[in-house]
Design a protein around this motif. Sequence first.
Motif, mmCIF file in Angstrom:
data_model
loop_
_atom_site.group_PDB
_atom_site.id
_atom_site.type_symbol
_atom_site.label_atom_id
_atom_site.label_comp_id
_atom_site.label_asym_id
_atom_site.label_seq_id
_atom_site.Cartn_x
_atom_site.Cartn_y
_atom_site.Cartn_z
ATOM 1 N N GLY A 27 0.819 -1.199 0.000
ATOM 2 C CA GLY A 27 0.000 0.000 0.000
ATOM 3 C C GLY A 27 0.847 1.240 0.000
ATOM 4 O O GLY A 27 2.080 1.179 0.089
ATOM 5 N N ASN A 28 0.186 2.360 -0.105
ATOM 6 C CA ASN A 28 0.834 3.656 -0.078
ATOM 7 C C ASN A 28 1.346 3.935 1.331
ATOM 8 O O ASN A 28 0.575 3.930 2.296
ATOM 9 N N PHE A 29 2.657 4.190 1.453
ATOM 10 C CA PHE A 29 3.273 4.375 2.769
ATOM 11 C C PHE A 29 2.649 5.551 3.520
ATOM 12 O O PHE A 29 2.314 5.437 4.700
ATOM 13 N N GLY A 30 2.500 6.686 2.857
ATOM 14 C CA GLY A 30 1.962 7.881 3.515
ATOM 15 C C GLY A 30 0.535 7.684 4.004
ATOM 16 O O GLY A 30 0.195 8.070 5.127
ATOM 17 N N LEU A 31 -0.302 7.079 3.166
ATOM 18 C CA LEU A 31 -1.690 6.839 3.568
ATOM 19 C C LEU A 31 -1.772 5.822 4.706
ATOM 20 O O LEU A 31 -2.590 5.971 5.619
ATOM 21 N N THR A 32 -0.917 4.816 4.654
ATOM 22 C CA THR A 32 -0.905 3.813 5.720
ATOM 23 C C THR A 32 -0.485 4.446 7.036
ATOM 24 O O THR A 32 -1.052 4.147 8.097
#
Length: 124
Positions: A27-32
């Motif tokens: 997944g997207n690191f920032g969103l996670t």
Amino acid sequence: MEVLSEHFEQKNISVKENISSHVKANGNFGLTEVLINNLILNAIRHTSRGGSIYIKLKDSLFEVSNSGTKELNKDLLFKRFSKLSTDNSGSGLGLAIISEICRFHQWTVHYRFENNLHIFSIKL
């Protein structure tokens, strides 16, 4: 967790962790990171002084639980600007953001109330 330790200490919240280092999530690191922070900060905000928070990461499940007294309204839980408590420090967006991040990643988020614990589970 170290970054949030001051928040736990301010409210004398006990924290227990059961975190596996072998979990991989795509997944997207920032969103996670936003998802994790929102769940934990929500738990801190809505846990009474001297309460407890449990954080678990095992297999493909991330779970944040916090002590509470009554079940939340599931119909309003993930709706924008819904205030489920009298605490005015939040915007009412945290759980809606969590829901959208899960939808984006095709993960599922669930809430349940058991043994005086609010439990938010993310199936990765």
